[in-house]
Design a protein around this motif. Structure first.
Motif, PDB file in Angstrom:
ATOM      1  N   UNK A  13      35.680  49.714  30.879  1.00  0.00           N
ATOM      2  CA  UNK A  13      35.260  50.176  29.554  1.00  0.00           C
ATOM      3  C   UNK A  13      35.513  49.149  28.449  1.00  0.00           C
ATOM      4  N   UNK A  14      36.144  48.025  28.790  1.00  0.00           N
ATOM      5  CA  UNK A  14      36.449  47.027  27.758  1.00  0.00           C
ATOM      6  C   UNK A  14      35.742  45.701  28.006  1.00  0.00           C
ATOM      7  N   UNK A  15      35.028  45.614  29.103  1.00  0.00           N
ATOM      8  CA  UNK A  15      34.354  44.368  29.452  1.00  0.00           C
ATOM      9  C   UNK A  15      34.286  44.264  30.966  1.00  0.00           C
ATOM     10  N   UNK A  16      33.768  43.136  31.449  1.00  0.00           N
ATOM     11  CA  UNK A  16      33.559  42.969  32.891  1.00  0.00           C
ATOM     12  C   UNK A  16      34.353  41.768  33.390  1.00  0.00           C
ATOM     13  N   UNK A  17      35.255  42.006  34.331  1.00  0.00           N
ATOM     14  CA  UNK A  17      36.032  40.920  34.917  1.00  0.00           C
ATOM     15  C   UNK A  17      35.116  40.052  35.774  1.00  0.00           C
ATOM     16  N   UNK A  18      35.165  38.743  35.565  1.00  0.00           N
ATOM     17  CA  UNK A  18      34.327  37.850  36.365  1.00  0.00           C
ATOM     18  C   UNK A  18      35.146  37.001  37.334  1.00  0.00           C
ATOM     19  N   UNK A  19      36.433  36.810  37.028  1.00  0.00           N
ATOM     20  CA  UNK A  19      37.309  36.079  37.951  1.00  0.00           C
ATOM     21  C   UNK A  19      38.751  36.457  37.638  1.00  0.00           C
ATOM     22  N   UNK A  20      39.620  36.289  38.624  1.00  0.00           N
ATOM     23  CA  UNK A  20      41.030  36.626  38.410  1.00  0.00           C
ATOM     24  C   UNK A  20      41.916  35.597  39.088  1.00  0.00           C
ATOM     25  N   UNK A  21      43.032  35.292  38.418  1.00  0.00           N
ATOM     26  CA  UNK A  21      44.047  34.438  39.012  1.00  0.00           C
ATOM     27  C   UNK A  21      45.162  35.346  39.512  1.00  0.00           C
ATOM     28  N   UNK A  22      45.468  35.233  40.792  1.00  0.00           N
ATOM     29  CA  UNK A  22      46.369  36.187  41.442  1.00  0.00           C
ATOM     30  C   UNK A  22      47.618  35.490  41.964  1.00  0.00           C
ATOM     31  N   UNK A  23      48.730  36.186  41.886  1.00  0.00           N
ATOM     32  CA  UNK A  23      49.992  35.689  42.423  1.00  0.00           C
ATOM     33  C   UNK A  23      49.975  35.803  43.953  1.00  0.00           C
TER      34      UNK A  23
END
Lengths: 475, 475
Positions: free
Chosen positions: B201-211
């Motif tokens: 609802x706040x935008x669209x995730x396009x990539x993520x940096x993960x631990x």
């Protein structure tokens, strides 16, 4: 801005004489926090006794359009509670109730003014503790911890405040009291998460529900001595690369060692270039093997010696040396300014080099204290306030160090916040669009801007820049 | 709302034929997610190949005032990606690049369409893995995991998505691309934290940096058999009270056992009333002692038997039985609806009792699957869609279960989100003021409301309530 007499009277009615400070001597106590480079006096300080009083105070300020700033124990180190152009300071030091201890569900609810260490004391007998442990933990309070999302040496393994926060009660900038729960996972937006680390710009925390952790079965604390800070950094990388997550992994350089040895006489070797304090915890059974692997990693990184704390007393003295290192710095110079930056762990040698270069260029001695396992550096810039212009040079050198952190892929703050100290640097980390997104978020909760204005964001500062005093050293 | 031909053409120009779906058969794939009680068709689906294309798609929709909804792998179970009154669906399934693997700093950056399990596969050889492991991990994608703040069985010890998220790249509702970093602690507001769990609802995730996490040195998986779910709940409390934090602590009741035994033939005893799957991990050395203590706790809580997985194959089969339990339910009834609620761990026996009462009152069989260590329950309400009105009864029973969770001090969702499914229940957990604070936050980032409207909040729903289909069972 001068407060109308009527508002003063009404505020006094709410908090009573005991909670009302407006004498010159009384106000002096509140003129700065741990960031001693800048000072400002509020017109008055109110100390509500409970959430209801605090809410009424905020409602009055809101109604009259008067800016206010929250303050915990004043141990913050970025000037987050400095009252520039803010007449009313709202302190939480009288709100010290333990509301609920629920060992079965491993949680405790305390009011904002409860001291961090007191939380652990409350549950110690049951075998539990509260994990986030800032160096100031014997003084700092939970409300301030929430505002700054405080960490500490054990952050490496156990995380910061937000990782242990199960809910908050807070007063919004219009005076409304809200409870934001995270006890049973998060439903809807994570509002308690948003407020954590917002440095008092979205409202005032009045109580927090905290996760309790069982005390580990066994703890071993090692002290490794290195010829220099580069070798010690190499050991840090080697330990982490080996898949070991120590409970704490702290570094002190020669200058810090000199100061703490003079103060606490732990027995650090006088020629040590750097030391690591490495704490391992967990089950008794596996710990010995782990210690062996850490010792090997240190020796391979050229440690001249690796000792283990022989008993609880020695361990306590070692931690006292580390946690009170700030206080010990007074033995080296009349004043110091603590910086707080972060670099990727693998970039520790580079930032150490950059700090050395800045130190020599500015003719300022800089001691290095680090939560090394996190890549969180705390350079302590030593100076003498009575020397002309030295404080200005300290501020400039600090800004150069933080800029170097950002260039190395790091950030402006690990745990001390932006406050007033680093406002000018925010644009080095964030684009205008990023900053305006944050301002939009702030406006959603603090639309009038009355709650702790002139903090974090560069945009609001222009108007008060001229009134802000020149940097100067503090007591 | 029908899309103008010109916008269609422009969207097609951006994503190409390969990324453009508007045939009836093609759209059918996108009519529902794992919450099969409701369905809706988008007018068209666009599948951008990269962040730039996705941003251009959003910019076009923003400019034309056309609502859009993001979709990952469609494994969500609360209808978060249902396109009610939303013409354009934006899928991330073509965005599957691994952008960066940085073992030294223990992180990986992947695009939104990368499957959860693929992340662990990428770093397996180096001895690492990505901890959050939803049951759907072989299908669900990282973008959806961020949107839902997904958990999984190992959440108990290792936390949910937000605890492993070091940064996101996202497209805001106006098409702007932003990067929100948490790699080196958090500076300013924790915007990446705000976006996590915001259900698109706040935008669209396009990539993520993960631990990345190092694989534990040793793992032991236990299966404890109990006469009933109350005894198993007692064992859960006893294990946690003993200060033990298992990597996972899962419960299945007799109905679930029946279904998974029929499907996977693990060898669960036919008369088991409930089982716990308890996984312990850590250093080899301490594990044996810990297993002994867990076994004792189970026996004292009336376990008839406690087994250990003899080898990796047996362990894998046990976990397959648990993780694919959802799929196995088809053996018991033509349809089922998964619920997701949370209670304080100490209230597990009470909620189990409440579910049994609701089950008998509604004449619906309800199987119980639980992340018991978290107090996160997943009642599976079995039904037959071809029976008149049965789906409506399923929805009503589900709502009663969640209401019971809230009354016991719990919450509406542990990990599945609110989506469209639980909108009507939000007012049971939150006051109007709470909800309006959340709406203010949404408006700060999604002021036009075009990005995934009609989700999470009851306020927006009135206008489309009439158009929303009656609940019905799904495939």
């Amino acid at each position: 801005m001068t407060l109308a007499g009527q508002l003063r009277r009404r505020l006094r009615d709410v908090v009573g004489d005991e909670g009302f400070v407006d004498s010159a001597a009384g106000l002096r106590v509140y003129e700065c926090d741990g960031y001693t480079m800048e000072k400002a006096l509020p017109e008055l300080v109110v100390l509500p006794a409970n959430t209801d009083e605090l809410s009424r105070v905020v409602r009055l300020c809101h109604r009259e359009g008067v800016p206010f700033v929250p303050r915990g124990a004043g141990t913050g180190v970025s000037g987050g509670c400095l009252p520039y152009e803010i007449p009313v300071m709202i302190g939480t030091s009288r709100m010290r109730k333990i509301r609920r201890v629920d060992i079965a569900n491993r949680l405790i609810e305390v009011e904002a003014g409860v001291v961090n260490l007191e939380v652990s004391r409350q549950v110690e007998a049951a075998g539990y503790y509260y994990a986030p442990d800032p160096s100031s933990q014997s003084a700092c309070t939970i409300g301030g911890n929430v505002a700054e999302n405080s960490g500490g040496p054990h952050t490496l393994k156990y995380g910061v405040t937000v990782n242990h926060l199960l809910g908050i009660e807070m007063v919004l900038p219009d005076g409304e009291i809200v409870r934001l729960e995270r006890t049973n996972d998060i439903t809807g937006y994570d509002l308690a998460g948003v407020f954590t680390g917002s440095e008092g710009t979205l409202g005032i925390t009045t109580a927090a529900t905290l996760r309790l952790m069982p005390k580990p079965q066994a703890v071993t604390t090692l002290l490794a001595i290195f010829p220099g800070i580069v070798e010690a950094s190499r050991a840090v990388s080697a330990i982490i690369a080996a898949g070991i997550v120590p409970a704490a992994l702290e570094m002190m350089d020669a200058l810090v060692i000199e100061a703490v040895e003079a103060a606490y006489r732990f027995g650090f070797p006088p020629d040590a270039g750097a030391v690591l304090i490495i704490e391992l915890d967990g089950l008794e059974a596996g710990l010995e093997e782990l210690c062996g692997r850490v010792e090997d990693a240190c020796r391979q990184a050229a440690a001249s010696e690796v000792r283990r704390a022989a008993n609880e007393a020695e361990r306590a003295l070692l931690w006292k040396s580390r946690k009170r290192a700030f206080g010990a710095m007074g033995r080296l110079a009349p004043n110091y300014c603590t910086q707080d930056g972060v670099v990727p762990r693998s970039k520790l040698p580079q930032i150490v080099e950059a700090i050395a270069e800045i130190s020599s260029r500015y003719h300022l001695r800089i001691a290095n204290l680090m939560h090394a396992g996190d890549g969180n550096i705390h350079p302590l810039v030593l100076y003498d306030d009575s020397n002309d212009n030295e404080a200005e040079r300290v501020v400039a050198a600090g800004h150069e160090i933080l800029t170097a952190c950002v260039k190395l892929g790091g950030s402006l703050t690990g745990e001390h916040g932006i406050g007033v100290e680093k406002i000018e640097l925010m644009s080095k980390s964030f684009s205008d669009d990023d900053l305006s997104a944050m301002a939009d978020l702030r406006d959603a909760f603090n639309p009038t801007g009355l709650c702790n204005p002139h903090k974090i964001f560069p945009t609001d500062r222009a108007c008060i820049e001229i009134k802000r005093p020149r940097p100067r050293g503090g007591g």
